[in-house]
Design an enzyme around this catalytic site. Structure first.
Site, PDB file in Angstrom:
ATOM      1  N   GLU A 107     -19.832  -6.991   9.099  1.00 32.24           N
ATOM      2  CA  GLU A 107     -20.845  -6.253   9.842  1.00 32.24           C
ATOM      3  C   GLU A 107     -21.921  -7.155  10.433  1.00 32.24           C
ATOM      4  O   GLU A 107     -22.373  -6.934  11.562  1.00 32.24           O
ATOM      5  CB  GLU A 107     -21.487  -5.196   8.935  1.00 32.24           C
ATOM      6  CG  GLU A 107     -20.550  -4.088   8.502  1.00 32.24           C
ATOM      7  CD  GLU A 107     -19.733  -4.425   7.269  1.00 32.24           C
ATOM      8  OE1 GLU A 107     -18.947  -3.557   6.825  1.00 32.24           O
ATOM      9  OE2 GLU A 107     -19.867  -5.558   6.745  1.00 32.24           O
ATOM     10  N   ARG A 141     -25.575  -3.725   5.723  1.00 33.94           N
ATOM     11  CA  ARG A 141     -25.133  -5.092   5.463  1.00 33.94           C
ATOM     12  C   ARG A 141     -25.527  -6.057   6.581  1.00 33.94           C
ATOM     13  O   ARG A 141     -25.395  -7.266   6.439  1.00 33.94           O
ATOM     14  CB  ARG A 141     -23.612  -5.103   5.262  1.00 33.94           C
ATOM     15  CG  ARG A 141     -23.153  -4.262   4.080  1.00 33.94           C
ATOM     16  CD  ARG A 141     -21.661  -3.935   4.161  1.00 33.94           C
ATOM     17  NE  ARG A 141     -20.809  -5.094   4.061  1.00 33.94           N
ATOM     18  CZ  ARG A 141     -20.211  -5.527   2.945  1.00 33.94           C
ATOM     19  NH1 ARG A 141     -20.399  -4.870   1.824  1.00 33.94           N
ATOM     20  NH2 ARG A 141     -19.439  -6.572   2.947  1.00 33.94           N
ATOM     21  N   LYS A 145       0.851  -1.196   0.000  1.00 31.69           N
ATOM     22  CA  LYS A 145       0.000   0.000   0.000  1.00 31.69           C
ATOM     23  C   LYS A 145       0.886   1.246   0.000  1.00 31.69           C
ATOM     24  O   LYS A 145       1.867   1.334   0.736  1.00 31.69           O
ATOM     25  CB  LYS A 145      -0.911   0.013   1.221  1.00 31.69           C
ATOM     26  CG  LYS A 145      -1.945  -1.088   1.228  1.00 31.69           C
ATOM     27  CD  LYS A 145      -2.905  -0.987   2.394  1.00 31.69           C
ATOM     28  CE  LYS A 145      -3.928   0.110   2.181  1.00 31.69           C
ATOM     29  NZ  LYS A 145      -5.026   0.056   3.184  1.00 31.69           N
TER      30      LYS A 145
END
Length: 626
Positions: A367, A395, A281
């Site tokens: 979630e 979700r 990243k």
């Protein structure tokens, strides 16, 4: 002339010689850094996916071959090589291109991806649809390793392996969390195992073994287990092989030559394949490499230093106030626990995690699990607080219904980013929460008008014997003093902030401030508007509404959420159920999929700005007078 200026589609990319791709990768990184430094955006993940993007488009034939990015914030380089280089300056700007792949934006965006972990499911659906239509083009799903923490991804892997869909899944492992064996040997083995002639040889040899009389199938299974055992020993692919995927990797995701070789070798395989690549990243920009979390989603910054550009002084954000309040309450009550779904920084739980490590739980991008996990804690006498963005709570709706509300467990939902969020657009606006929570039995629903009230509501929710939700906006508070020792609010009691006999402005949450400003303007025109902060969407202040209904005076409801099922709907239901006639005009959001734009602009479009409230109020009074 910059190479990037010559790339108008992947067809132009394919004309380049391999050495030229390295120069193009450098130009793409520079472009992403430059634009993101001015516009803000998801920098670190996109920088890490540049070589992978180029290799995919160099080998595959998009848009005939379908390419899905999961999560979509990795896709900046993809946008740059698929005809959006000139428009890239408008990234996340009003009327400009989205920060995520959108089907409506480009034929190269095969699926709209703003939430995580959807790519394998969607890709498998596309693959089987292509099979049924006789279309042999490939479907490629690029999924970031964070997205692999969600159960949806594993449900799709299980189905793909079982149904043998023609799907290539590329695991972009951008924090090296599952790749202890990265290196020359692993890369060599993956490219070797993937070579076309070796795949053909393996298939033919398998047929031969199976054909042996009596012992053929046993010998074949033994040989297959031997190959799998060897690969599992030198690579972390055993999990994916268990899902019936052919696994290759890990391979260095910044080695363009290796990436192209392996993609060329595996693109003709007509079965589920998983390619595991490791990327870094922030690759190519030292500040982002050093602090990828900060540069995951970043505001405008100074390219030379990597520091955020100075902003005008502002009050603490709602998230910061929530963070401090929860830490104070967590110190007083050892039964308070905090739960997040891979968003400790964004939801403000990092401070709680540092101070109360044993009572902090980051469940990953899961979630649904977070909500049911919280319900389980509540059965043992704890007071779990689930801090979650409004858009991501969607979700977990089944868990809310079945696991929390059915038995009335005292789980508190701290719903951040309620309302318009601006630059991230329709996948991240928090506009459906109030309307979706209101039907749930026993659910206490609150929305603060300022940061002081947020603290009072947090105390109210934590003292409530049942499920509760506090919904608050993104960004700075109003700037009012905060009383950390305030008492809980009386349940279902609205607050009259300004007296007035001509009409009532009945607001919930952030729009309360706009209602107060509108009342001042109306007063300058000789009209006295009563301003009432509902404070609670559920339960409503029935005594107040009954008195208002009996008066028959006009009423305007204001909410920064979808109108269908929200505050205005609740008020109308109250009057209808009692046979009362009261003129009501609802102001809120009709279309929850509003485009990315400045929140104030979006509020103006929905009639939630001060000028619109004044105009509607005058119209209501004029109509009442006729």
């Amino acid at each position: 002339m910059a190479l990037l200026d010559t790339i108008h589609s992947p067809a132009d990319l394919k004309k380049l010689k391999r050495p030229e791709l390295f120069r193009l990768a450098s130009e793409i990184r520079a472009k992403i850094i430059d634009v993101t430094s001015r516009n803000g955006g998801h920098l670190a993940s996109s920088l890490g996916a540049v070589e992978l993007t180029l290799a995919i488009h160099y080998v595959f034939d998009a848009p005939r071959d379908k390419l899905i990015w999961d999560v979509g914030h990795q896709a900046y380089a993809h946008k740059l090589v698929t005809g959006r280089s000139q428009a890239f300056e408008t990234l996340r700007k009003p009327g400009g291109i989205s920060g995520f792949p959108r089907i409506s934006e480009s034929p190269y965006d095969a699926f709209s991806t703003g939430h995580s972990s959807t790519s394998i499911s969607a890709g498998l659906g596309m693959a089987h649809a292509k099979r049924l239509s006789g279309d042999n083009h490939k479907v490629v799903a690029v999924i970031g390793d964070g997205s692999m923490t969600a159960g949806l991804a594993y449900e799709a892997l299980n189905h793909a392996g079982d149904s043998r869909g023609n799907l290539l899944v590329i695991l972009n492992d951008n924090d090296m969390s599952i790749s202890p064996n990265v290196g020359a040997l692993s890369s060599f083995l993956s490219r070797t195992f993937s070579a076309r002639y070796l795949q053909d040889l393996r298939a033919e040899f398998g047929k031969f073994l199976k054909s042996l009389p009596r012992i053929g199938d046993d010998v074949y299974q033994l040989a297959k287990r031997s190959e799998e055992s060897f690969k599992a020993f030198v690579t972390p692919g055993m999990l994916f092989e268990a899902f019936n995927f052919d696994y290759f990797g890990p391979i260095n995701g910044h080695r363009l030559d290796h990436l192209i070789d392996i993609l060329e070798n595996i693109k003709e395989l007509q079965e589920p394949v998983l390619l595991h690549v490791t990327t870094r990243k922030g690759m190519g920009y030292p500040p982002a490499e050093k602090n990828p979390t900060f540069f995951h989603g970043v505001a405008p910054f100074d390219i030379k230093t990597g520091e955020k550009l100075p902003a005008a002084p502002s009050p603490p954000t709602y998230t910061e106030v929530f963070s401090e309040a929860l830490c104070r309450m967590g110190k007083e009550n050892p039964r308070i626990a905090a739960i997040t779904a891979a968003m400790p920084e964004g939801t403000g739980l990092s401070a709680f995690a540092a101070r109360f490590k044993e009572r902090f739980f980051d469940v990953g991008i899961a979630e649904q699990h977070a909500v049911t996990f919280a319900a389980g804690m509540a059965t043992e006498g704890y007071r779990p607080v689930v801090a979650i963005y409004s858009t991501f709570l969607q979700r977990a709706y089944d868990s809310l219904v079945h696991d929390v509300c059915l038995d009335g467990h005292p789980v508190l939902f701290a719903i951040d980013r309620g309302g318009f969020v601006g630059d991230d657009g329709p996948t991240h606006h928090g506009l459906l929460d109030m309307a979706s929570l209101r039907p749930l039995p026993g659910m206490l629903i609150m929305a603060p008008r300022d940061e002081a009230q947020l603290v009072a509501m947090l105390k109210t929710g934590l003292s409530h014997d049942g499920p509760s939700a506090i919904r608050y906006p993104r960004g700075a508070g109003v700037g009012v003093p905060v009383d950390w020792d305030c008492p809980p609010l009386p349940l279902g009691k609205a607050e009259i902030l300004r007296a007035g006999q001509d009409l009532t402005l009945f607001a919930l949450g952030r729009p309360v401030q706009a209602a107060l400003e509108a009342a001042e303007i109306l007063a300058s025109q000789g009209i006295e508007a009563q301003v009432v902060d509902a404070r609670f969407l559920k339960p409503l202040d029935e005594a107040f509404l009954e008195n208002l209904g009996l008066s028959g005076k006009p009423m305007v409801t204001l909410e920064e959420g979808v109108l269908a099922g929200g505050l205005g709907s609740a008020v109308l239901e109250f009057f209808a159920d009692r046979g009362m006639v009261c003129p009501v005009r609802r102001l809120g959001v009709e279309n929850p999929f509003m485009p990315h734009d400045h929140p104030d602009t979006l509020r103006r479009k929905c009639g939630l700005d001060v000028a619109s409230i004044v105009r509607v109020s005058l119209q209501m009074l004029e109509k009442a007078a006729t």
